[in-house]
Design an enzyme around this catalytic site. Structure first.
Site, PDB file in Angstrom:
ATOM      1  CE  LYS A  27      -4.049   1.573   2.520  1.00  0.00           C
ATOM      2  NZ  LYS A  27      -5.101   0.950   1.788  1.00  0.00           N
ATOM      3  NE  ARG A  97      -6.749   3.833   4.996  1.00  0.00           N
ATOM      4  CZ  ARG A  97      -8.055   3.726   4.808  1.00  0.00           C
ATOM      5  NH1 ARG A  97      -8.634   2.548   4.787  1.00  0.00           N
ATOM      6  NH2 ARG A  97      -8.794   4.793   4.614  1.00  0.00           N
ATOM      7  N   GLY A 106      -8.123  -7.374   5.265  1.00  0.00           N
ATOM      8  CA  GLY A 106      -8.953  -7.449   6.453  1.00  0.00           C
ATOM      9  C   GLY A 106      -8.315  -8.170   7.638  1.00  0.00           C
ATOM     10  CG  MET A 108      -2.594  -6.993  10.126  1.00  0.00           C
ATOM     11  SD  MET A 108      -0.970  -6.468   9.676  1.00  0.00           S
ATOM     12  CE  MET A 108      -1.022  -6.496   7.917  1.00  0.00           C
ATOM     13  NE  ARG A 364      -6.344  -4.090  -3.329  1.00  0.00           N
ATOM     14  CZ  ARG A 364      -6.892  -4.357  -2.172  1.00  0.00           C
ATOM     15  NH1 ARG A 364      -6.154  -4.598  -1.124  1.00  0.00           N
ATOM     16  NH2 ARG A 364      -8.191  -4.392  -2.031  1.00  0.00           N
ATOM     17  CG  HIS A 482      -7.317 -46.796  -5.277  1.00  0.00           C
ATOM     18  ND1 HIS A 482      -8.667 -46.765  -5.520  1.00  0.00           N
ATOM     19  CD2 HIS A 482      -6.758 -47.476  -6.299  1.00  0.00           C
ATOM     20  CE1 HIS A 482      -8.917 -47.422  -6.634  1.00  0.00           C
ATOM     21  NE2 HIS A 482      -7.769 -47.875  -7.127  1.00  0.00           N
ATOM     22  CB  SER A 793      10.293 -42.772 -14.363  1.00  0.00           C
ATOM     23  OG  SER A 793       9.180 -41.955 -14.115  1.00  0.00           O
ATOM     24  CE1 TYR A 880       8.736 -38.849 -18.097  1.00  0.00           C
ATOM     25  CE2 TYR A 880      10.807 -39.101 -19.292  1.00  0.00           C
ATOM     26  CZ  TYR A 880       9.806 -39.627 -18.498  1.00  0.00           C
ATOM     27  OH  TYR A 880       9.865 -40.919 -18.075  1.00  0.00           O
TER      28      TYR A 880
END
Ligand code: PEP
Ligand code: MG
Length: 931
Positions: A27, A97, A106, A108, A364, A482, A793, A880
């Site tokens: 901010k 702020r 929201g 803090m 922002r 599974h 692999s 890969y």
């Protein structure tokens, strides 16, 4: 020189800029940046995140130089805004702020209207000619301040519902009730004056202190409370979820107040430079006249549309800002264009119009959904605002998911009541009737009904029902159970480890948190986040191929990435789906799933209970044609591409019946006595089957299994080769721990290959032999194993299981708690544990390639579809990754992003090196001069 803790902004200049996010918070950095590019921001100053650290290190004490810096900051605001803090005639009010590096919406605290005291109230009332507004601002200050500064920050313990905020609310409500008012807007100046005196008395009585009547005392109280709120419960919980380090700290912004509720020529609004839901380049937003910012967000009053273009059927009767104040709107459009071009991204803006003057309060990067993120990235690249590489970084791989699966309608989900929460194993949304057995799921699903299979856990015997269901929900199991594995492979919505479910198959009920659902009741699932709802919620359909922005982005990703992307698939349909999603081969075809069809399970079981190798061979001969036709299907679907087929892996007892009735049936089918069969099944039982007689150990003990599977694979390949279909099978041996195991299996495979070549009269047959690296010992001795392997692999599911010693099927009982408490940074079954499992992988790569330079390397554990793990695979030089079909596009994008990020990190390192070198040169020259 004293350290700088306070950075000024406003009046066309600022001490900081957007690049100083770490020090000034998001901010503060953006307010400074806006001030320097002539955007009208109310003047203010930012106290740094460093100060937050100093504040905590000093147990709430500030460094001595701070007071002077804050005084200078206040003087700066006074000068730019033309008002004086605490002045009875022309008072300045400020807000305090928080503002961390990363937005924590929201989480803090904020205190508004600081500077209102018994002295300044009168002056402000006179100046604005609006005493009602001033007393309303004062009572809001008291409510916020008493709660945030005097109670929370002071650590005052109060029983639930008895806090000062609730007590003040209660006073306000009784006053409204007494007068018969419906909303706060009905309160008159006299009412507000009465309220203010009541609040003062209440605060004194409840907190034992007067409400401060000195502006500077109010300001310091506000600053301390915001720093304190960095360590508030909400903020800590949010940091754990988002992985924000505690040591970052928050900045504090002190800024002149401007009011959108100063009368009918005042307003406030929130807008986005493009539509955050669709990505369209339309200026989008909402506003309210005579209101404060929170009124727009709180949803008590329906906000008005920003312009004529964004009006909907519901809002077409409401005034747009464009029509209400065309001049101010045009000015706002100018800021919108300037800020989007400046930041080169969609911005989320907050503005206030105070008595006709426009002020910008915040900018922002705006949050957006997946489809919007993709469209904006591609459009902005085409508009020349960002490069291709930046476009790739603008879309998080997980955002692609929203395009690949039907999704729960977020609007409906917002208002729905959640039944239970589990692990998000298969993304997307699903709606269906509860069924509790796989057979029932198949029966109803086959008849076209929408069903959700709800089980404690699933096993390969449930696959038919899982396939017929819209989604799968299990009470037990983790992310590599599974159910999770199979569902992900099919792109099916799935939630596992949903511990709140108590399933009673006999009664046909599922009880969850005191509610009893019956088989046939509708439920809805959001598999992307793991939430279950009662009833039917609406779904939004998926169809990525019709989305031109998606196609363009994926094309760019393919141009950039180095890693190949394959898929884990065992059925031709899944292989074809993965190919359509861009898969470049199969990285894992698990053959055990192929034994479960009605037509083959008996032969498989016959093979398992066989006592001699002749009997076993006979049973295997029956299985051969089935296997061969499966491989023909899958090799054909992947023609021209490599297909890694893994020999059978699970322990044999997984294939035999587990109940009395099933055993009796089987005994009859294969002509042996029930007793004999039971004895064989008991013999197969293992205390720890995952570490038991499975994987290549089966192939070593029963070489005829390896022989049959190899024959099926290579005969399928030979037949297709004869038909001029290009196929590249790769035979993969599972669960290898020593070189000798693989050498043993390799010899069998090569022997069968010779026989097949002879049978088909082929001089050459293209295939490879390799292994999974999924046992730590294989990783540790990768140089030896590589001598007999053409490829590795990484089976990171088992490698994680064995490295941590956590059972992959049961870890759900404690792993979520581990992650919550920070004992593990994340679930290692979802994202590769880089420092442990990753070390084994890196070592295998190095050792393997030292033996064989062209050793092919891939990954086929579930991590192959996880973006962070893909980045790691890129880093260690794998060839890969292989993942379930629906994750293929995600992996393509993640692999491309890994290249871009690597390039950027290298460029940054080079620049740093250059900077240090030139610094060294200058100091050297200076020293030489001095000499
Ligand atoms: C693994 O262990 O990572 C793997 C891919 O094999 P499976 O999940 O079938 O054990
Ligand atoms: Mg494995």
């Amino acid at each position: 020189m004293s350290k700088k803790y306070v950075y000024l902004f406003g009046g066309g200049k600022a001490d900081g800029d957007a690049s100083m996010r770490n020090l000034l918070g998001g901010k503060g950095a953006n307010l400074a940046e806006m001030a320097t590019i002539d955007i009208p921001v109310p003047a203010g100053f930012t106290m740094t995140t460093d100060l937050c650290t100093v504040y905590y290190d000093g147990k709430g004490k500030y460094p001595p130089e701070l007071a002077k810096q804050v005084e200078r900051g206040v003087a700066h605001i006074e000068k730019v805004m033309g008002a004086k803090f605490g002045d009875p005639e022309n008072p300045l009010l400020v807000s305090v702020r928080s503002g961390a590096r990363q937005s924590m919406p929201g989480m803090m605290e904020t205190v508004l209207n600081i500077g209102l005291t018994s002295k300044t109230i009168k002056g402000l009332a006179k100046r604005t000619g609006n005493p009602r507004f001033v007393y309303d601002a004062y009572r809001r200050l008291m409510q916020m301040y008493a709660d945030v500064v005097m109670e929370k920050a002071e650590g005052v313990e109060v029983p639930e519902g008895k806090g000062i905020r609730e007590r003040m609310e209660h006073t306000l409500d009784s006053l409204k009730k007494r007068h018969g008012y419906e909303s706060d807007a009905d309160l008159t100046t006299a009412d507000l004056k009465e309220l203010v005196s009541k609040f003062k008395r209440l605060i004194k009585k409840a907190l034992g202190k007067e409400f401060p009547d000195d502006p500077m005392a109010q300001l310091w109280g506000g600053i301390g409370a915001v720093f304190q709120s960095w360590n508030g419960k909400r903020a800590i919980a949010y940091r754990r979820i988002e992985g924000i380090p505690d040591e970052w700290g928050t900045a504090v912004n002190v800024q002149a107040m401007v009011f959108g509720n100063m009368g009918d020529d005042s307003a406030t609004g929130v807008c986005f430079t493009r539509n955050p839901a669709t990505g369209d380049k339309t200026f989008y937003g909402e506003w309210l006249s005579n209101a404060q910012g929170e009124d727009v967000v709180a949803g008590i009053r329906t906000p008005n549309p920003l312009n004529e273009k964004v009006k909907t059927d519901d809002t077409k009767h409401l005034p747009s800002l464009e029509k209400w104040r065309p001049k101010v709107y045009r000015e706002l459009v100018g800021h919108r264009n300037c800020l989007e071009t400046h930041y080169r991204d969609m911005q989320d803006l907050e503005f206030t119009i105070q008595q006709g003057t426009l002020w910008m309060l915040q900018t922002r990067s705006g949050k957006r959904n997946g489809p919007a993120a993709i469209k904006m990235a591609v459009d902005m690249c085409r508009e020349g605002l960002i490069s291709k590489e930046e476009a790739l970084l603008r879309v998080r791989p997980a955002q692609l998911d929203e395009l690949l699966h039907p999704m729960l309608d977020p609007a409906a989900e917002k208002t729905a009541k959640m039944l239970a929460k589990g692990l998000p194993a298969g993304p997307g949304g699903a709606v269906g009737k509860i069924v509790l057995t796989a057979d029932r799921a198949e029966e109803l699903g086959g008849a076209g009904e929408e069903v959700i299979l709800v089980r404690n856990e699933t096993s390969p015997e449930d696959v038919h029902g899982m396939h017929a269901a819209q989604a799968i929900l299990t009470a037990k199991g983790g992310m590599t159970s599974h159910a999770a594995l199979v569902a992900r492979g099919w792109g099916k919505c799935c939630i596992v480890g949903c511990g709140a479910l108590h399933i009673d198959v006999a009664k046909g009920t599922v009880s969850v948190n005191g509610q009893v659902l019956k088989e046939g009741d509708w439920i809805t699932m959001n598999g992307t986040v793991g939430r279950v709802y009662g009833g039917k919620l609406p779904l939004l359909p998926a169809n990525p191929e019709t989305n031109p922005s998606y196609k363009q982005l994926m094309k760019w990703a393919d141009e950039v990435r180095r890693l190949g992307v394959r898929t884990n698939a065992d059925r031709p349909e899944d292989a074809a789906q993965a190919r359509a999603f861009g898969a470049q081969g199969i990285g894992l075809c698990r053959t055990e799933h192929m034994f479960f069809g009605d037509d083959r399970i008996v032969a498989m079981r016959r093979m398992i209970v066989a006592e001699t190798s002749e009997e076993r061979e006979k049973a295997l001969a029956k299985l051969l044609p089935f296997q061969k036709s499966d491989f023909l299907g899958i090799l054909k679907a992947m023609r021209g591409l490599p297909v890694t087929i893994r020999l059978v892996d699970p322990p044999l007892h997984e294939f035999v019946p587990h109940d009395k009735a099933g055993t009796k049936d089987l005994a009859k089918q294969i002509g042996v006595s029930v007793k004999k069969l039971e004895a064989r099944i008991a013999q197969l039982h293992e205390l720890n089957p995952m570490l038991g007689h499975r994987g290549c150990r089966l192939g070593v003990t029963y070489p005829e299994i390896t022989r049959m599977q190899t024959r099926a694979i290579l005969e399928a390949a030979a037949e297709l080769t004869k038909k001029k279909v290009k196929v590249y099978p790769e035979i993969m041996v599972p669960l290898v721990g020593t070189r000798a195991e693989l050498a043993d299996q390799r010899a069998i495979i090569l022997e069968v290959a010779e026989e097949v070549k002879k049978k088909y009269n082929l001089r050459k047959l293209d295939f490879k032999i390799g292994t999974m690296v999924e046992i730590p010992r294989a990783a540790l001795t990768a140089d030896e194993v590589a001598e007999v392997a053409d490829f590795f692999s990484f089976g990171t599911n088992d490698l994680t299981q064995m490295t941590f010693g956590y059972s992959r099927d049961d870890a759900g009982t404690f792993l979520p708690g581990y992650v919550e408490r920070g004992i593990l940074p994340k679930d290692p079954f979802q994202s590769v544990d880089v420092s442990g499992v990753g070390q084994l992988m890196r070592m295998s790569v190095e050792k393997g390639r030292a033996t064989k330079r062209d050793l092919k390397l891939g990954i086929c554990g579930e991590h192959g579809g996880d973006p962070d793990s893909i980045t790691f695979c890129h880093e260690i030089g794998l060839d890969y990754v292989s993942c379930s079909p629906y994750r293929v596009p995600i992996a393509r994008l993640a692999a491309a992003r890994a290249v871009v990020e690597e390039k950027r990190a290298r460029a940054k390192a080079r620049a740093k090196k250059r900077k240090t070198a030139s610094k060294r040169k200058t100091t050297g020259k200076r020293k030489a001069k001095r000499r």
